[in-house]
Design a protein around this motif. Structure first.
Motif, PDB file in Angstrom:
ATOM      1  N   GLY A 149      42.678  40.454  42.991  1.00  8.51           N
ATOM      2  CA  GLY A 149      42.421  40.667  41.698  1.00  8.51           C
ATOM      3  C   GLY A 149      42.502  39.483  40.590  1.00  8.51           C
ATOM      4  O   GLY A 149      42.278  39.471  39.450  1.00  8.51           O
ATOM      5  N   SER A 150      42.186  38.250  41.125  1.00  5.17           N
ATOM      6  CA  SER A 150      42.093  36.981  40.506  1.00  5.17           C
ATOM      7  C   SER A 150      40.895  36.979  39.426  1.00  5.17           C
ATOM      8  O   SER A 150      40.933  36.539  38.439  1.00  5.17           O
ATOM      9  CB  SER A 150      42.001  35.869  41.385  1.00  5.17           C
ATOM     10  OG  SER A 150      43.291  35.568  42.188  1.00  5.17           O
ATOM     11  N   THR A 151      39.782  37.348  40.194  1.00  4.17           N
ATOM     12  CA  THR A 151      38.496  37.375  39.340  1.00  4.17           C
ATOM     13  C   THR A 151      38.516  38.333  37.927  1.00  4.17           C
ATOM     14  O   THR A 151      38.289  38.111  37.015  1.00  4.17           O
ATOM     15  CB  THR A 151      37.245  37.684  40.001  1.00  4.17           C
ATOM     16  OG1 THR A 151      37.076  36.856  41.289  1.00  4.17           O
ATOM     17  CG2 THR A 151      36.062  37.722  39.474  1.00  4.17           C
ATOM     18  N   GLY A 152      39.202  39.524  38.515  1.00  4.67           N
ATOM     19  CA  GLY A 152      39.631  40.522  37.482  1.00  4.67           C
ATOM     20  C   GLY A 152      40.184  39.881  36.178  1.00  4.67           C
ATOM     21  O   GLY A 152      40.079  40.116  34.761  1.00  4.67           O
ATOM     22  N   GLU A 153      41.465  39.465  36.670  1.00  5.69           N
ATOM     23  CA  GLU A 153      42.483  38.698  35.681  1.00  5.69           C
ATOM     24  C   GLU A 153      41.639  37.728  34.698  1.00  5.69           C
ATOM     25  O   GLU A 153      41.690  37.731  33.554  1.00  5.69           O
ATOM     26  CB  GLU A 153      43.625  38.043  36.214  1.00  5.69           C
ATOM     27  CG  GLU A 153      44.390  37.401  35.243  1.00  5.69           C
ATOM     28  CD  GLU A 153      45.792  36.556  36.132  1.00  5.69           C
ATOM     29  OE1 GLU A 153      46.159  36.027  35.320  1.00  5.69           O
ATOM     30  OE2 GLU A 153      46.177  37.217  37.161  1.00  5.69           O
ATOM     31  N   SER A 187      45.883  48.225  45.709  1.00  5.66           N
ATOM     32  CA  SER A 187      46.962  48.424  44.800  1.00  5.66           C
ATOM     33  C   SER A 187      47.715  47.327  44.144  1.00  5.66           C
ATOM     34  O   SER A 187      48.144  47.507  42.997  1.00  5.66           O
ATOM     35  CB  SER A 187      47.967  49.253  45.732  1.00  5.66           C
ATOM     36  OG  SER A 187      47.614  50.446  46.218  1.00  5.66           O
ATOM     37  N   ILE A 188      47.417  46.263  44.991  1.00  2.00           N
ATOM     38  CA  ILE A 188      47.981  45.064  44.083  1.00  2.00           C
ATOM     39  C   ILE A 188      47.343  44.402  43.152  1.00  2.00           C
ATOM     40  O   ILE A 188      47.904  44.376  41.991  1.00  2.00           O
ATOM     41  CB  ILE A 188      48.233  43.910  45.179  1.00  2.00           C
ATOM     42  CG1 ILE A 188      49.207  44.361  46.334  1.00  2.00           C
ATOM     43  CG2 ILE A 188      48.366  42.531  44.571  1.00  2.00           C
ATOM     44  CD1 ILE A 188      49.390  43.295  47.717  1.00  2.00           C
ATOM     45  N   ALA A 189      45.909  44.551  43.258  1.00  2.00           N
ATOM     46  CA  ALA A 189      45.067  44.062  42.163  1.00  2.00           C
ATOM     47  C   ALA A 189      45.124  45.307  41.028  1.00  2.00           C
ATOM     48  O   ALA A 189      44.994  44.845  39.861  1.00  2.00           O
ATOM     49  CB  ALA A 189      43.664  44.026  42.738  1.00  2.00           C
ATOM     50  N   HIS A 190      45.216  46.364  41.452  1.00  2.00           N
ATOM     51  CA  HIS A 190      45.359  47.504  40.180  1.00  2.00           C
ATOM     52  C   HIS A 190      46.570  47.286  39.722  1.00  2.00           C
ATOM     53  O   HIS A 190      46.684  47.080  38.232  1.00  2.00           O
ATOM     54  CB  HIS A 190      45.460  48.896  40.942  1.00  2.00           C
ATOM     55  CG  HIS A 190      45.471  49.915  39.794  1.00  2.00           C
ATOM     56  ND1 HIS A 190      46.606  50.680  39.630  1.00  2.00           N
ATOM     57  CD2 HIS A 190      44.392  50.527  39.226  1.00  2.00           C
ATOM     58  CE1 HIS A 190      46.230  51.533  38.781  1.00  2.00           C
ATOM     59  NE2 HIS A 190      44.573  51.526  38.630  1.00  2.00           N
ATOM     60  N   GLU A 191      47.870  47.065  40.173  1.00  4.13           N
ATOM     61  CA  GLU A 191      49.068  46.937  39.290  1.00  4.13           C
ATOM     62  C   GLU A 191      48.954  45.576  38.681  1.00  4.13           C
ATOM     63  O   GLU A 191      49.155  45.309  37.423  1.00  4.13           O
ATOM     64  CB  GLU A 191      50.116  46.581  40.443  1.00  4.13           C
ATOM     65  CG  GLU A 191      51.413  46.339  39.870  1.00  4.13           C
ATOM     66  CD  GLU A 191      52.569  46.529  40.691  1.00  4.13           C
ATOM     67  OE1 GLU A 191      53.620  45.868  40.011  1.00  4.13           O
ATOM     68  OE2 GLU A 191      52.709  47.019  41.611  1.00  4.13           O
ATOM     69  N   ARG A 192      48.295  44.407  39.219  1.00  2.00           N
ATOM     70  CA  ARG A 192      48.034  42.961  38.567  1.00  2.00           C
ATOM     71  C   ARG A 192      47.357  43.092  37.260  1.00  2.00           C
ATOM     72  O   ARG A 192      47.824  42.782  35.870  1.00  2.00           O
ATOM     73  CB  ARG A 192      47.585  42.213  39.528  1.00  2.00           C
ATOM     74  CG  ARG A 192      47.127  40.785  38.802  1.00  2.00           C
ATOM     75  CD  ARG A 192      46.480  39.891  39.872  1.00  2.00           C
ATOM     76  NE  ARG A 192      46.405  38.613  39.478  1.00  2.00           N
ATOM     77  CZ  ARG A 192      45.915  37.708  40.022  1.00  2.00           C
ATOM     78  NH1 ARG A 192      45.463  37.787  41.517  1.00  2.00           N
ATOM     79  NH2 ARG A 192      45.589  36.361  39.708  1.00  2.00           N
ATOM     80  N   LEU A 193      46.165  44.053  37.280  1.00  2.00           N
ATOM     81  CA  LEU A 193      45.273  44.289  35.894  1.00  2.00           C
ATOM     82  C   LEU A 193      46.001  45.159  35.339  1.00  2.00           C
ATOM     83  O   LEU A 193      45.837  44.880  33.958  1.00  2.00           O
ATOM     84  CB  LEU A 193      43.834  44.532  36.514  1.00  2.00           C
ATOM     85  CG  LEU A 193      43.326  43.412  37.565  1.00  2.00           C
ATOM     86  CD1 LEU A 193      42.043  44.061  37.944  1.00  2.00           C
ATOM     87  CD2 LEU A 193      43.005  42.183  36.786  1.00  2.00           C
ATOM     88  N   ASN A 194      46.576  45.988  35.481  1.00  2.00           N
ATOM     89  CA  ASN A 194      47.264  46.930  34.579  1.00  2.00           C
ATOM     90  C   ASN A 194      48.281  46.181  33.875  1.00  2.00           C
ATOM     91  O   ASN A 194      48.705  46.384  32.603  1.00  2.00           O
ATOM     92  CB  ASN A 194      47.751  48.209  35.290  1.00  2.00           C
ATOM     93  CG  ASN A 194      46.630  49.206  35.571  1.00  2.00           C
ATOM     94  OD1 ASN A 194      45.764  49.294  34.618  1.00  2.00           O
ATOM     95  ND2 ASN A 194      47.151  50.351  36.273  1.00  2.00           N
TER      96      ASN A 194
END
Length: 92
Positions: free
Chosen positions: A57-61, A81-88
């Motif tokens: 999720g680096s690009t999303g952040e 799941s990792i990206a989802h938690e990171r962005l949430n």
């Protein structure tokens, strides 16, 4: 934040991102600082950034930090799941 001389520099060698690799459990996590420059130089605030291989999720952040909307796609459920938690955590 707009495109400037500092966002247009080239990266030949980047530091080893071991902190984020450990934190987000992804083997090729990218530094958000580099992704920021790509987004600044290729979009405007309010645009949508698409990452079809979202990973951790680096690009999303980076997109969210720069006032862009974000769509991410990831096949691996663990990384999703990792990206989802990171962005949430970033959003809230």
């Amino acid at each position: 934040m707009g495109s400037t001389y500092h966002t247009k520099r080239k990266y030949y060698i980047t530091h080893l991102n071991t902190k984020d690799k450990h934190k987000y459990k992804h083997p090729t996590v990218k530094p958000v600082s580099i992704i920021n420059n790509f987004i600044i130089n290729s979009s405007q605030e309010g645009d949508v950034v698409l990452d079809p291989f979202m990973g951790s999720g680096s690009t999303g952040e980076a997109a969210l930090r720069l006032d862009r909307d974000f769509i991410g796609i990831e096949l691996n459920e663990e990384y999703f799941s990792i990206a989802h938690e990171r962005l949430n955590n970033f959003i809230y």
